[in-house]
Motif scaffolding. Structure first.
Motif, PDB file in Angstrom:
ATOM      1  N   ALA A 173       0.858  -1.287   0.172  1.00  0.00           N
ATOM      2  CA  ALA A 173      -0.028   0.093   0.149  1.00  0.00           C
ATOM      3  C   ALA A 173       0.779   1.083   0.052  1.00  0.00           C
ATOM      4  O   ALA A 173       2.319   1.093   0.399  1.00  0.00           O
ATOM      5  CB  ALA A 173      -0.900   0.057   1.067  1.00  0.00           C
ATOM      6  N   SER A 174       0.483   2.474  -0.491  1.00  0.00           N
ATOM      7  CA  SER A 174       1.197   3.355  -0.510  1.00  0.00           C
ATOM      8  C   SER A 174       0.337   4.647  -0.136  1.00  0.00           C
ATOM      9  O   SER A 174      -0.927   4.621  -0.146  1.00  0.00           O
ATOM     10  CB  SER A 174       1.723   3.856  -2.019  1.00  0.00           C
ATOM     11  OG  SER A 174       0.934   4.062  -2.766  1.00  0.00           O
ATOM     12  N   VAL A 175       1.095   5.838   0.326  1.00  0.00           N
ATOM     13  CA  VAL A 175       0.362   7.205   0.585  1.00  0.00           C
ATOM     14  C   VAL A 175       1.580   8.179  -0.166  1.00  0.00           C
ATOM     15  O   VAL A 175       2.467   8.280   0.191  1.00  0.00           O
ATOM     16  CB  VAL A 175       0.081   7.127   2.043  1.00  0.00           C
ATOM     17  CG1 VAL A 175       1.199   7.037   2.873  1.00  0.00           C
ATOM     18  CG2 VAL A 175      -0.527   8.677   2.237  1.00  0.00           C
ATOM     19  N   SER A 176       0.655   8.928  -0.707  1.00  0.00           N
ATOM     20  CA  SER A 176       1.290  10.151  -1.483  1.00  0.00           C
ATOM     21  C   SER A 176       0.939  11.439  -0.514  1.00  0.00           C
ATOM     22  O   SER A 176      -0.186  11.726  -0.540  1.00  0.00           O
ATOM     23  CB  SER A 176       1.215  10.131  -2.808  1.00  0.00           C
ATOM     24  OG  SER A 176       1.593   9.157  -3.381  1.00  0.00           O
ATOM     25  N   VAL A 177       2.024  12.257  -0.330  1.00  0.00           N
ATOM     26  CA  VAL A 177       1.588  13.395   0.601  1.00  0.00           C
ATOM     27  C   VAL A 177       1.852  14.628  -0.137  1.00  0.00           C
ATOM     28  O   VAL A 177       2.565  14.962  -0.841  1.00  0.00           O
ATOM     29  CB  VAL A 177       2.474  13.444   1.896  1.00  0.00           C
ATOM     30  CG1 VAL A 177       2.053  14.897   2.596  1.00  0.00           C
ATOM     31  CG2 VAL A 177       2.401  12.405   2.591  1.00  0.00           C
ATOM     32  N   SER A 182      -3.615  13.689   1.213  1.00  0.00           N
ATOM     33  CA  SER A 182      -2.892  12.553   0.937  1.00  0.00           C
ATOM     34  C   SER A 182      -3.650  11.623   0.347  1.00  0.00           C
ATOM     35  O   SER A 182      -4.605  11.103   0.933  1.00  0.00           O
ATOM     36  CB  SER A 182      -2.124  11.949   2.539  1.00  0.00           C
ATOM     37  OG  SER A 182      -1.145  13.055   3.054  1.00  0.00           O
ATOM     38  N   ARG A 183      -3.092  10.799  -0.730  1.00  0.00           N
ATOM     39  CA  ARG A 183      -3.457   9.872  -1.330  1.00  0.00           C
ATOM     40  C   ARG A 183      -3.151   8.315  -1.293  1.00  0.00           C
ATOM     41  O   ARG A 183      -1.938   8.295  -1.377  1.00  0.00           O
ATOM     42  CB  ARG A 183      -3.446  10.148  -2.925  1.00  0.00           C
ATOM     43  CG  ARG A 183      -4.103   9.476  -4.000  1.00  0.00           C
ATOM     44  CD  ARG A 183      -3.858  10.104  -5.354  1.00  0.00           C
ATOM     45  NE  ARG A 183      -4.833   9.551  -6.438  1.00  0.00           N
ATOM     46  CZ  ARG A 183      -4.509   8.262  -7.034  1.00  0.00           C
ATOM     47  NH1 ARG A 183      -3.260   7.479  -6.708  1.00  0.00           N
ATOM     48  NH2 ARG A 183      -5.109   7.972  -7.886  1.00  0.00           N
ATOM     49  N   HIS A 204      -4.953  -0.400   8.103  1.00  0.00           N
ATOM     50  CA  HIS A 204      -4.835   0.101   9.748  1.00  0.00           C
ATOM     51  C   HIS A 204      -3.582   0.581   9.870  1.00  0.00           C
ATOM     52  O   HIS A 204      -3.237   1.882  10.663  1.00  0.00           O
ATOM     53  CB  HIS A 204      -5.146  -1.240  10.499  1.00  0.00           C
ATOM     54  CG  HIS A 204      -5.169  -0.746  11.917  1.00  0.00           C
ATOM     55  ND1 HIS A 204      -6.128  -0.242  12.801  1.00  0.00           N
ATOM     56  CD2 HIS A 204      -4.234  -1.071  12.839  1.00  0.00           C
ATOM     57  CE1 HIS A 204      -5.780   0.223  13.830  1.00  0.00           C
ATOM     58  NE2 HIS A 204      -4.586  -0.372  14.225  1.00  0.00           N
ATOM     59  N   HIS A 205      -2.556  -0.089   9.652  1.00  0.00           N
ATOM     60  CA  HIS A 205      -0.795   0.374   9.831  1.00  0.00           C
ATOM     61  C   HIS A 205      -0.684   1.797   8.964  1.00  0.00           C
ATOM     62  O   HIS A 205      -0.166   2.490   9.350  1.00  0.00           O
ATOM     63  CB  HIS A 205       0.028  -0.756   9.449  1.00  0.00           C
ATOM     64  CG  HIS A 205       1.391  -0.054   9.519  1.00  0.00           C
ATOM     65  ND1 HIS A 205       2.146  -0.588  10.838  1.00  0.00           N
ATOM     66  CD2 HIS A 205       2.389   0.449   8.604  1.00  0.00           C
ATOM     67  CE1 HIS A 205       3.353  -0.218  10.553  1.00  0.00           C
ATOM     68  NE2 HIS A 205       3.473   0.224   9.242  1.00  0.00           N
ATOM     69  N   TYR A 209       0.676   5.170  10.579  1.00  0.00           N
ATOM     70  CA  TYR A 209       1.933   5.419   9.702  1.00  0.00           C
ATOM     71  C   TYR A 209       1.589   6.822   9.168  1.00  0.00           C
ATOM     72  O   TYR A 209       2.572   7.998   9.459  1.00  0.00           O
ATOM     73  CB  TYR A 209       2.339   4.708   8.719  1.00  0.00           C
ATOM     74  CG  TYR A 209       3.513   4.907   7.839  1.00  0.00           C
ATOM     75  CD1 TYR A 209       4.854   4.538   8.444  1.00  0.00           C
ATOM     76  CD2 TYR A 209       3.574   5.861   6.981  1.00  0.00           C
ATOM     77  CE1 TYR A 209       5.906   5.213   7.519  1.00  0.00           C
ATOM     78  CE2 TYR A 209       4.589   6.461   6.062  1.00  0.00           C
ATOM     79  CZ  TYR A 209       5.918   6.015   6.671  1.00  0.00           C
ATOM     80  OH  TYR A 209       6.964   6.472   5.920  1.00  0.00           O
ATOM     81  N   HIS A 210       0.655   7.317   8.711  1.00  0.00           N
ATOM     82  CA  HIS A 210       0.242   8.567   8.079  1.00  0.00           C
ATOM     83  C   HIS A 210       0.179   9.684   9.169  1.00  0.00           C
ATOM     84  O   HIS A 210       0.550  10.805   9.071  1.00  0.00           O
ATOM     85  CB  HIS A 210      -1.014   8.721   6.991  1.00  0.00           C
ATOM     86  CG  HIS A 210      -1.153   9.868   6.482  1.00  0.00           C
ATOM     87  ND1 HIS A 210      -2.332  10.684   6.986  1.00  0.00           N
ATOM     88  CD2 HIS A 210      -0.863  10.687   5.475  1.00  0.00           C
ATOM     89  CE1 HIS A 210      -2.506  11.745   6.337  1.00  0.00           C
ATOM     90  NE2 HIS A 210      -1.428  11.881   5.605  1.00  0.00           N
TER      91      HIS A 210
END
Length: 251
Positions: A173-177, A182-183, A204-205, A209-210
Motif C-alpha cells: 500500500a502507498s500514501v502520497s503526501v 494525502s492519497r 490500519h497500519h 503511519y500517516h
C-alpha cells in the motif's frame, strides 16, 4: 491546525497527482500527461479536459498529440458534474470507447476497528528488489507498473509500505503526501496471502503511519465492494459527489 475539508482541493489533488511520475502539460482546456518511457501506463499517459467549451478542438488536439508520440489517446474524467454529457459527442465523433468506472471517494474521519496481524511485518520500502519487481509485474500484469513505482520512489513524499510474511512480500500500500491531502494507492494483497486479514492490517497500519508524518486529510477511491467494506472498517467515510468517474480511450 487542519483547515476545513474542501472537495475541490481533493479533486485538484487527484487530477494532478500523475505529475509525480510523468510530464504534465497545462493547456487552456485542461492537462496532458505523458511519459514516452512508459507508454503502456494509462495513468502516465492521459488527458483531462477541465473546460468543455470548444471540446471538439480539445479532443482533436489531444488525439493528435498522443498519436504523434506513438501512444494510444486516453481521457480521464475531470470529476465534474455532467461533464460527460458535454464531452461525449466529441469523443463519440472521434471513435473513442467510454467506460463508466463508478468510483466512490472516501476520506478518513473516524477511528479504525481493524487490528494488526502478528504474522504480517510491515516496513517502508525505499527501493524495489528483484523479487518485489517480479511480484508487482505478475500481480499488476506488466512492467509498466514497476516503472511507475520506481518513478514514485524518487519523490520523498511517496511512502510505499510492504507487508512481509517470513520475509516474503504479501501485500503493498502507498500514501502520497500533497498540500493538505494525502492519497492512498497501490493497495493489494497477493492471491496466495488473501483471506488472512492482511489487507485490513495493512490499511490500519498505513493510517497510523500517516498520522506520524502528516496531519493531512487522507483519502482514497474504490469501486470494489469487498475493498470498500475494509476501508469503512478502517475509518473511511464516503464523500458526497455529484460526478461520475469514467475513462475514454482509442486503441
Amino acid at each position: 491546525m487542519q483547515v476545513p475539508f474542501n472537495m475541490k482541493r481533493l479533486i485538484d489533488t487527484e487530477i494532478r497527482f500523475p505529475q509525480r511520475f510523468t510530464t504534465m502539460v497545462t493547456k487552456n482546456w485542461g492537462f496532458i500527461f505523458w511519459n514516452e518511457g512508459n507508454k503502456a501506463s494509462h495513468d502516465s499517459n492521459h488527458a483531462v479536459i477541465t473546460d468543455t467549451i470548444g471540446v471538439e478542438s480539445s479532443v482533436r488536439e489531444l488525439e493528435f498529440f498522443y498519436k504523434s508520440k506513438g501512444i494510444s489517446p486516453r481521457v480521464y474524467s475531470a470529476l465534474k458534474a455532467n461533464e460527460l454529457e458535454r464531452i461525449r459527442p466529441a469523443l463519440d465523433g472521434h471513435g473513442f470507447t467510454i467506460d463508466i468506472m463508478n468510483d466512490e471517494y472516501f476520506v478518513h474521519d473516524h477511528e479504525s476497528v481493524l487490528h494488526p496481524v502478528e504474522e504480517l511485518h510491515i516496513d517502508r520500502v525505499k527501493k524495489l528488489d528483484i523479487d518485489m519487481m517480479e511480484t508487482i509485474a505478475v500481480e499488476f500484469g506488466g512492467d509498466w507498473t514497476i516503472k511507475v513505482v520506481e518513478k514514485h520512489l524518487q519523490h520523498p513524499s511517496y511512502h510505499l509500505l510492504g507487508g512481509f510474511v517470513d520475509g516474503e512480500l504479501a501485500s503493498l500500500a502507498s500514501v502520497s503526501v500533497f498540500a493538505g491531502y494525502s492519497r492512498v494507492d497501490d493497495v493489494f494483497t497477493r492471491n496466495m496471502f488473501r483471506g488472512k486479514g492482511f489487507a485490513g492490517a495493512m490499511i490500519h497500519h498505513l493510517i497510523n503511519y500517516h498520522r506520524g508524518i502528516s496531519d493531512n486529510y487522507l483519502y482514497l477511491y474504490s469501486n470494489n465492494p469487498a475493498a470498500i467494506k475494509i476501508y469503512e472498517k478502517a475509518g473511511f467515510s464516503r464523500v458526497p459527489q455529484d460526478f461520475k468517474t469514467w475513462i475514454a480511450y482509442k486503441e
